[in-house]
Every structure is written in C-alpha cells, then in structure tokens.
Scaffold this active site. Structure first.
Site, PDB file in Angstrom:
ATOM      1  N   SER A 273       0.869  -1.182   0.000  1.00  0.00           N
ATOM      2  CA  SER A 273       0.000   0.000   0.000  1.00  0.00           C
ATOM      3  C   SER A 273       0.899   1.222   0.000  1.00  0.00           C
ATOM      4  O   SER A 273       2.028   1.174   0.512  1.00  0.00           O
ATOM      5  CB  SER A 273      -0.871   0.017   1.256  1.00  0.00           C
TER       6      SER A 273
ATOM      7  N   TYR B 226      -0.299  -0.961  10.161  1.00  0.00           N
ATOM      8  CA  TYR B 226      -0.520  -1.231   8.725  1.00  0.00           C
ATOM      9  C   TYR B 226       0.649  -0.714   7.880  1.00  0.00           C
ATOM     10  O   TYR B 226       1.124  -1.414   6.973  1.00  0.00           O
ATOM     11  CB  TYR B 226      -1.833  -0.556   8.330  1.00  0.00           C
TER      12      TYR B 226
HETATM   13  N1  LIG Z   1      -8.778  -0.385  -0.827  1.00  0.00           N
HETATM   14  C1  LIG Z   1      -7.698   0.362  -0.827  1.00  0.00           C
HETATM   15  O1  LIG Z   1      -7.760   1.584  -0.996  1.00  0.00           O
HETATM   16  C2  LIG Z   1      -6.340  -0.264  -0.632  1.00  0.00           C
HETATM   17  C3  LIG Z   1      -5.229   0.571  -0.722  1.00  0.00           C
HETATM   18  C4  LIG Z   1      -3.970   0.020  -0.560  1.00  0.00           C
HETATM   19  C5  LIG Z   1      -3.837  -1.336  -0.318  1.00  0.00           C
HETATM   20  N2  LIG Z   1      -4.933  -2.128  -0.218  1.00  0.00           N
HETATM   21  C6  LIG Z   1      -4.702  -3.536   0.046  1.00  0.00           C
HETATM   22  O2  LIG Z   1      -5.340  -4.317  -0.956  1.00  0.00           O
HETATM   23  C7  LIG Z   1      -5.732  -5.581  -0.403  1.00  0.00           C
HETATM   24  C8  LIG Z   1      -7.212  -5.806  -0.653  1.00  0.00           C
HETATM   25  O3  LIG Z   1      -7.944  -4.740  -0.041  1.00  0.00           O
HETATM   26  P1  LIG Z   1      -9.499  -4.475  -0.292  1.00  0.00           P
HETATM   27  O4  LIG Z   1      -9.666  -2.993  -0.245  1.00  0.00           O
HETATM   28  O5  LIG Z   1      -9.975  -5.249  -1.452  1.00  0.00           O
HETATM   29  O6  LIG Z   1     -10.070  -5.053   1.082  1.00  0.00           O
HETATM   30  P2  LIG Z   1     -11.448  -5.808   1.416  1.00  0.00           P
HETATM   31  O7  LIG Z   1     -11.639  -5.621   2.876  1.00  0.00           O
HETATM   32  O8  LIG Z   1     -12.534  -5.376   0.484  1.00  0.00           O
HETATM   33  O9  LIG Z   1     -11.117  -7.343   1.103  1.00  0.00           O
HETATM   34  C9  LIG Z   1     -10.169  -8.054   1.842  1.00  0.00           C
HETATM   35  C10 LIG Z   1     -10.463  -9.543   1.744  1.00  0.00           C
HETATM   36  O10 LIG Z   1      -9.448 -10.225   2.501  1.00  0.00           O
HETATM   37  C11 LIG Z   1     -10.084 -11.240   3.267  1.00  0.00           C
HETATM   38  N3  LIG Z   1      -9.261 -11.553   4.451  1.00  0.00           N
HETATM   39  C12 LIG Z   1      -9.076 -10.806   5.556  1.00  0.00           C
HETATM   40  N4  LIG Z   1      -8.268 -11.436   6.420  1.00  0.00           N
HETATM   41  C13 LIG Z   1      -7.920 -12.614   5.848  1.00  0.00           C
HETATM   42  C14 LIG Z   1      -7.112 -13.717   6.251  1.00  0.00           C
HETATM   43  N5  LIG Z   1      -6.499 -13.732   7.443  1.00  0.00           N
HETATM   44  N6  LIG Z   1      -6.982 -14.763   5.408  1.00  0.00           N
HETATM   45  C15 LIG Z   1      -7.626 -14.774   4.200  1.00  0.00           C
HETATM   46  N7  LIG Z   1      -8.418 -13.770   3.790  1.00  0.00           N
HETATM   47  C16 LIG Z   1      -8.562 -12.698   4.592  1.00  0.00           C
HETATM   48  C17 LIG Z   1     -11.441 -10.665   3.621  1.00  0.00           C
HETATM   49  O11 LIG Z   1     -12.361 -11.689   3.986  1.00  0.00           O
HETATM   50  C18 LIG Z   1     -11.819  -9.944   2.326  1.00  0.00           C
HETATM   51  O12 LIG Z   1     -12.505 -10.802   1.427  1.00  0.00           O
HETATM   52  C19 LIG Z   1      -5.348  -5.532   1.080  1.00  0.00           C
HETATM   53  O13 LIG Z   1      -4.095  -6.132   1.265  1.00  0.00           O
HETATM   54  C20 LIG Z   1      -5.264  -4.043   1.350  1.00  0.00           C
HETATM   55  O14 LIG Z   1      -4.437  -3.771   2.448  1.00  0.00           O
HETATM   56  C21 LIG Z   1      -6.188  -1.624  -0.362  1.00  0.00           C
END
Ligand SMILES: NC(=O)c1ccc[n+]([C@@H]2O[C@H](COP(=O)([O-])OP(=O)(O)OC[C@H]3O[C@@H](n4cnc5c(N)ncnc54)[C@H](O)[C@@H]3O)[C@@H](O)[C@H]2O)c1
Length: 242
Positions: free
Chosen positions: A137, A150
């Site tokens: 991220s 984080y």
């Molecule tokens: N949304 C953003 O703006 C953003 C920005 C930077 C990075 N990210 C990163 O992108 C990735 C996806 O984020 P997102 O926004 O789609 O999040 P989200 O919350 O929509 O989805 C995350 C998914 O991960 C699953 N999950 C959580 N803990 C878990 C575990 N221990 N084992 C297996 N599955 C697990 C959840 O059930 C969910 O389906 C993450 O790593 C997040 O940190 C997101």
C-alpha cells in the site's frame, strides 16, 4: 494472456482480490480464491465465468496456506501465479492502539504474505517458474496517521518481496509488489466522509481508483509482458505521493 495458467488469489472474495480474479478469468486463467470467508469465496468463484474454486483459508496459518495450494494442485495443477492480497485494517493512533491490533495487522499482512510467498515459490521452483504478486500500500511508502501497524506491515512486504525475489530469481520465479493508493472498496468505504475527502484532495488525478485498475497491473505482473521484471514496486495511486 494467462491461458493454461493457474492463479491463486488470497482475500479474493471481494474488493481488489475479486477484481483481480475477474480480470485473470477474463484472460483464461484457472482461478482459486482463498479467503477467510469460505462461503463468500465459493460464491465469488461461482460468479466467475471460468474454471474456478473457492477455498476457506486464513493466510496467517501456514497449514491453511499449504492446504490452499494443495487444493489448487488437486483441482487445476500447480500454482503458476500467486497473489498475496488478503488484508485487514485496525486503525488507531499509537496512544490508543492495542498490542492485539498491532499483532493482528502484522500477522495477516506480513506473515500471511510470507506464508504465501514461500509456499508458492517452493512449488514454482519445481514446476519451472511463476509469478508472485504481493499487495502492499502507499501507506507503506509514506506512513499514515493511525496506521503504525498497517504502514509497518505494508513497508515490510516490500522488503520481504525484494529478499524473496533475489532468492528465487534464478529459478524463474518473479516476485513483484503493487502499492495501491485510494481505491474504492469495502475497506475504504468504512472511512468517515471527511477523511475520504481529505485523501481525495491529495490525488493529482482528482479521483479514487477502481479495483479493476489494480487488477490490470496485477495482470501485467502475472503475464509474460513483465517477463524481465522482479523485485519491483508499482505505485497505482493516480499520482498521490509520487
Ligand atoms: N482499498 C484500498 O484503498 C487499498 C489501498 C492500498 C492497499 N490495499 C490492500 O489491498 C488488499 C485488498 O484490499 P481491499 O480494499 O480489497 O479489502 P477488502 O476488505 O474489500 O477485502 C479483503 C479480503 O481479505 C479477506 N481476508 C481478511 N483477512 C484474511 C485472512 N487472514 N486470510 C484470508 N483472507 C482474509 C477478507 O475476507 C476480504 O474478502 C489488502 O491487502 C489491502 O491492504 C487496499
């Protein structure tokens, strides 16, 4: 672009992971969605127009990750593309953050990513190579208030990925990192509106990103278009914190 390849996406039941699964499926990959929410993983897999299965998996558990990759091999053959995307947030300022909140975030992101990277690399080295994509991220590059856990985990994923990339490059296994900025998903929709607006104001392109705009970069890393790239970090942020 991924015909004949098997891709595993952790945290693929929704958000960015599901967008990646959908994009990979549209490019003829066989898909395995591993997610903590087993029912949702199966539902998501069934929604894809592809050979796809959903598997319950906690990425923090090594035995779960091993079982995920075994289920993959049984259904579709050895993993060729591994996307370590599962993640959580437990935001709080340092003064208020509990040890549990710190540990939970470090464990899911950093150990989860380590589990997925080393187990997938172990299989790929025997099958002639593969591509591993780790989700960091922009928070790991610049550090965000309320995210000491984080930001540490997401910065750690960069170091982990570069070290792993060096260990397995000669085996045909590539390891690359994506650093998304503000992407519209359940994770960011949980933010108070004024925080969302503040973050949006920092984006030179003037808008949030869509999950599919992360998926297209993941497709690039998964495919042979990036065949000479390993240990790289791609910022997909609309120019925020360039
Ligand atoms: N949304 C953003 O703006 C953003 C920005 C930077 C990075 N990210 C990163 O992108 C990735 C996806 O984020 P997102 O926004 O789609 O999040 P989200 O919350 O929509 O989805 C995350 C998914 O991960 C699953 N999950 C959580 N803990 C878990 C575990 N221990 N084992 C297996 N599955 C697990 C959840 O059930 C969910 O389906 C993450 O790593 C997040 O940190 C997101």
């Amino acid at each position: 672009m991924l015909t004949g390849r098997t891709a595993v996406i952790t945290g693929g039941a929704q958000g960015i992971g599901l967008a990646i699964a959908t994009r990979f499926a549209a490019n003829s990959a066989r898909i395995v969605i591993g997610d903590l929410d087993e029912a949702k993983a199966k539902e998501a897999a069934a929604s894809l127009n592809a050979d796809a299965i959903g598997v319950g998996c906690d990425v923090a558990s090594d035995s779960d990750v091993v079982a995920l990759l075994e289920a993959t091999a049984a259904a579709f053959g050895p993993v060729n593309v591994m996307v370590n995307n599962a993640g959580i947030t437990r935001d709080a300022t340092m003064r208020k953050m509990t040890e549990q909140q710190f540990d939970d975030v470090i464990t899911v992101h950093l150990r989860g990513c380590w589990n997925g990277t080393r187990r997938a690399a172990g299989i790929m080295r025997d099958s002639g190579g593969g591509s591993i994509i780790n989700m960091s991220s922009i928070s790991g590059k610049v550090g965000f208030v309320g995210q000491t856990n984080y930001s540490a985990a997401k910065a750690g994923i960069v170091g982990l990925s570069k070290a792993a990339a060096k260990e397995v490059a000669h085996l045909g296994v590539r390891v690359n990192v994506i650093q998304p900025g503000l992407i519209r998903t359940a994770m960011t929709e949980a933010m108070p509106a004024h925080v969302w607006e503040q973050k949006l104001a920092e984006v030179p392109m003037g808008r949030a990103g869509e999950p599919d705009e992360i998926a297209s970069v993941a497709l690039f890393y998964a495919s042979d278009l990036s065949s000479y790239m390993t240990g790289t970090v791609s910022e997909v942020t609309g120019g925020r914190y360039m």
